[in-house]
Every structure is written in C-alpha cells, then in structure tokens.
Enzyme design. Structure first.
Site, PDB file in Angstrom:
ATOM      1  N   ARG A 120      -1.358  36.498 -28.583  1.00 17.06           N
ATOM      2  CA  ARG A 120      -2.591  36.957 -28.361  1.00 17.06           C
ATOM      3  C   ARG A 120      -2.438  37.703 -29.285  1.00 17.06           C
ATOM      4  O   ARG A 120      -1.833  37.231 -30.712  1.00 17.06           O
ATOM      5  CB  ARG A 120      -1.691  38.190 -27.122  1.00 17.06           C
ATOM      6  CG  ARG A 120      -1.820  37.884 -26.112  1.00 17.06           C
ATOM      7  CD  ARG A 120      -1.340  38.900 -25.001  1.00 17.06           C
ATOM      8  NE  ARG A 120      -2.127  39.696 -24.910  1.00 17.06           N
ATOM      9  CZ  ARG A 120      -2.029  41.329 -25.449  1.00 17.06           C
ATOM     10  NH1 ARG A 120      -1.370  41.819 -26.485  1.00 17.06           N
ATOM     11  NH2 ARG A 120      -2.818  41.922 -25.057  1.00 17.06           N
ATOM     12  N   LYS A 185      11.337  41.332 -28.855  1.00 16.74           N
ATOM     13  CA  LYS A 185      10.939  40.453 -27.775  1.00 16.74           C
ATOM     14  C   LYS A 185      11.507  39.770 -27.456  1.00 16.74           C
ATOM     15  O   LYS A 185      11.631  38.654 -28.757  1.00 16.74           O
ATOM     16  CB  LYS A 185       9.373  40.516 -28.697  1.00 16.74           C
ATOM     17  CG  LYS A 185       8.870  39.979 -27.806  1.00 16.74           C
ATOM     18  CD  LYS A 185       6.730  40.172 -28.220  1.00 16.74           C
ATOM     19  CE  LYS A 185       6.127  39.198 -27.315  1.00 16.74           C
ATOM     20  NZ  LYS A 185       4.572  39.008 -27.479  1.00 16.74           N
ATOM     21  N   ARG A 318       1.674  51.744 -29.025  1.00 17.17           N
ATOM     22  CA  ARG A 318       2.402  51.509 -29.442  1.00 17.17           C
ATOM     23  C   ARG A 318       3.415  52.501 -29.442  1.00 17.17           C
ATOM     24  O   ARG A 318       2.522  54.072 -28.702  1.00 17.17           O
ATOM     25  CB  ARG A 318       2.374  51.314 -31.164  1.00 17.17           C
ATOM     26  CG  ARG A 318       2.145  50.219 -32.271  1.00 17.17           C
ATOM     27  CD  ARG A 318       1.157  50.325 -33.051  1.00 17.17           C
ATOM     28  NE  ARG A 318       0.401  49.562 -33.358  1.00 17.17           N
ATOM     29  CZ  ARG A 318       0.775  48.440 -33.558  1.00 17.17           C
ATOM     30  NH1 ARG A 318       1.606  47.537 -33.227  1.00 17.17           N
ATOM     31  NH2 ARG A 318      -0.648  47.454 -34.199  1.00 17.17           N
TER      32      ARG A 318
HETATM   33  C1  BTN Z   1       1.680  36.861 -27.478  1.00 15.42           C
HETATM   34  O1  BTN Z   1       1.277  37.092 -28.423  1.00 15.42           O
HETATM   35  O2  BTN Z   1       3.034  37.191 -26.735  1.00 15.42           O
HETATM   36  C2  BTN Z   1       1.736  35.365 -26.430  1.00 15.42           C
HETATM   37  C3  BTN Z   1       2.508  33.588 -26.693  1.00 15.42           C
HETATM   38  C4  BTN Z   1       2.136  32.770 -25.909  1.00 15.42           C
HETATM   39  C5  BTN Z   1       2.699  31.949 -26.553  1.00 15.42           C
HETATM   40  C6  BTN Z   1       2.520  30.413 -25.206  1.00 15.42           C
HETATM   41  S1  BTN Z   1       4.083  29.111 -25.616  1.00 15.42           S
HETATM   42  C7  BTN Z   1       2.947  28.535 -24.923  1.00 15.42           C
HETATM   43  C8  BTN Z   1       0.962  28.415 -24.895  1.00 15.42           C
HETATM   44  N1  BTN Z   1       0.692  27.353 -25.756  1.00 15.42           N
HETATM   45  C9  BTN Z   1       0.540  28.464 -26.621  1.00 15.42           C
HETATM   46  O3  BTN Z   1      -0.337  27.699 -27.852  1.00 15.42           O
HETATM   47  N2  BTN Z   1       0.285  29.745 -27.004  1.00 15.42           N
HETATM   48  C10 BTN Z   1       1.276  29.524 -25.425  1.00 15.42           C
END
Ligand code: BTN
Length: 321
Positions: A120, A185, A318
């Site tokens: 994100r 996390k 936060r």
């Molecule tokens: C976050 O930032 O918390 C979200 C992370 C999401 C990662 C997943 S892995 C599968 C899918 N492909 C990606 O490139 N991102 C999501």
C-alpha cells in the site's frame, strides 16, 4: 494429474538415484544433474550421496496448483481460473493483465516470488522465493466505488477467518486491512481498481501477502512476523493456506454483496488493534481515541470535537507515542 518436477520428487527427503529421477522426469541423467545444480545455485540444499543419488536437505514448502485445487470445493474448482507461477513481477499486475486480455472471469494468481511486489502507499512488498504467500484475485464488485472501502476491510476478515480455520488465534486487524499478531505485522492486502466503472460494476484486484516461513527480510521498516514463528505448532503449507484464503475470500465477497459491510462490523471490531488507543491522523492534525469503524468503513476517532471519521486511503493512522 499432478505435474512432476525435480523438487516435488525430492520433497519426501529420501535418497533418489539419478537414474530413477531421470526416468520419473522423462529426461536424461545429465539433464537431472543440470537441474540439481540449478536448484543448488538458487539456494536449495541438495546433498549428493556417493554411489546412491540425491537427497533434499532444505525444508521445502512447494506451491502446487493441483494441491491447491484439490483443497477447494468443487464449485470453486470449476469457477476459478487458478494459475501458480514461479516468478512474476507482481501477482496483482498479472491478474490485471489477465483481466485486460479477457482471459479469465475469476482469475487467481499465486506466485513463488515477486520481483516487484507492491504494498500500500507505493511501498515495496518483500517477496522472497519459496517462503511466503503472494496471491491475487480479480473480482467484479457491484455498488461502484463507494463499495470499495468496505470491501477492502472485509477482505481482512476473510484472511483472518482463513487462518483461524487452520488453527491460528489472536489475530488482530489494523485498519484498514493489515494483519497483526503479537504487535507485529504478518500480512497485508492491496486493493487496486482497474478500468472504468461500468453499469455500477467495477473490476477490483485484491492482492494478499502473508509471511509464512520468512525469517529475514531486508528493508522492512516496521516490526513483522511470519506464521511459522507466531504459531510454531501449526504445520503451515502454502498450498493449504492458499486454498483456505481463496475459500474464505469468495465466501466473504458473496456475503458482502448480499448484506454489505454491516454483516462484518462486529467481527471486524473484535479484532481491531486500534480500539481504545490514543491515535493520530492527518499528519498529527487530528488526535483522538480509536472507536472502531462506521457503516462506510471509515475509522472513527473520538476527539475533543466529537466522533470524526477517517477515510481509508486518505490518511494513515498511528498510535500516539
Ligand atoms: C500492504 O502494504 O500491507 C499490502 C501488501 C500486499 C502484498 C500483496 S503480495 C500479493 C499481491 N501482489 C502484490 O504486488 N502485492 C500484493
């Protein structure tokens, strides 16, 4: 029929002669030797036992399309277009390409590693080979863009349910949809939209990343964990996890389309790691106590001016230190 690869044959960790491997794979012994060398170069530990053959030393958790499919209900086996890839840039990007090409109505892409895993807010998502789950699903969501904030939240509930079904407990959700346990996390969800809103429907790509076995990660700037360290007594396999996530995800999406976010608020609230905490949003301009989500999926802060909703995607929230 299951696809046979060198690693799937060695996975039982017995000694296999070069000849037997060659026969099972339908290749020459030299080709087997080359494959062994390639796997070793990629970091898989395979011992050569003199006069006997090869034996896998590393603990492998191989991703196999057929094993994921076998663990799904027959309806899902029929409806989903599931692919398991070795390396990919991003499973979200791959689902996007498949949707664009009109290749699949319900594409599900799982990969062993991602070269450009997306998180994100434009962040990178650590995606080493063989260790974690990287899974994306292409969905058509009714209700237009306004449904998306709620949708993104309920995906967190789906992943949490999937983990509970496999024996995990004490899972926390950090608004909007990060997965936490023990203040660390271990998973995240990236929801992306593709194309225009058409007839009240929008194409959504839901990408889920869960740390499964990972013990080292470079460039991760917050406390993190993996399923194997959080719940060491559970024999985590990525195939089983993928099937459980897909099953819960599809069930939750159906439930969400019928009843909206209202059906999930209580369950979400029970896992809210921000509840009752002193929080700040809008770069510190907004201070208040965490009060859970509203009917639109906003996070509510009890401030000196009363209850103020914070919209997903706008502002990061936060804990005040
Ligand atoms: C976050 O930032 O918390 C979200 C992370 C999401 C990662 C997943 S892995 C599968 C899918 N492909 C990606 O490139 N991102 C999501």
């Amino acid at each position: 029929m299951k696809s046979t690869t060198l690693l799937s044959l060695l996975q039982d960790r017995r000694i296999h002669s070069g000849e037997a491997l060659a026969r099972a794979l339908g290749v020459s012994r030299t080709a087997v030797w080359k494959q062994i060398r390639r796997a070793q170069a990629e970091g898989v530990e395979i011992a050569t036992i003199r006069g006997q053959g090869y034996q896998l030393v590393s603990n492998l958790d191989l991703l196999e399309r057929d094993t994921v499919l076998e663990a799904l209900d027959v309806e899902l086996q029929r409806d989903l277009d599931l692919v398991v890839l070795g390396d990919v840039d991003s499973t979200n990007a791959e689902v996007g390409r498949r949707l664009k090409a009109g290749q699949a109505t319900l594409p599900v892409v799982i990969a062993d590693s991602q070269a450009r895993g997306r998180g994100r807010r434009g962040r990178h998502w650590a995606s080493p080979r063989g260790e974690n789950l990287y899974l994306s699903v292409g969905l058509t969501v009714r209700g237009g863009f306004s449904a998306l904030d709620g949708m993104s939240l309920v995906l967190g509930v789906a992943v949490s349910r999937a983990l509970v079904a496999l024996g995990a407990n004490g899972i926390g959700l950090k608004w909007p949809n990060d997965l936490f346990s023990d203040n660390r996390k271990f998973g995240g969800i990236l929801v992306e939209i593709q194309g225009e809103l058409q007839d009240g429907e929008v194409q959504v790509i839901a990408g889920i990343g869960i740390n499964v076995h990972m013990t080292q990660a470079e460039g991760v700037d917050q406390p993190w964990a993996s399923l194997a360290t959080l719940w060491p007594d559970i024999p985590w396999t990525r195939n089983q996890l993928a099937a459980s996530v897909v099953t819960q995800l599809m069930a939750v999406v159906t439930e969400f389309e019928q009843h909206g976010i209202a059906a999930f608020i209580e369950e979400w609230q029970c896992q809210d790691i921000f509840f009752g905490k002193e929080l700040m949003a809008r770069e510190g301009d907004l201070l208040g106590r965490g009060c859970g989500i509203d009917q639109a999926g906003n996070y509510q802060l009890m401030t000196d001016q009363g209850l103020i909703p914070v919209r997903a995607g706008d502002i990061s929230l936060r804990v005040r230190s």
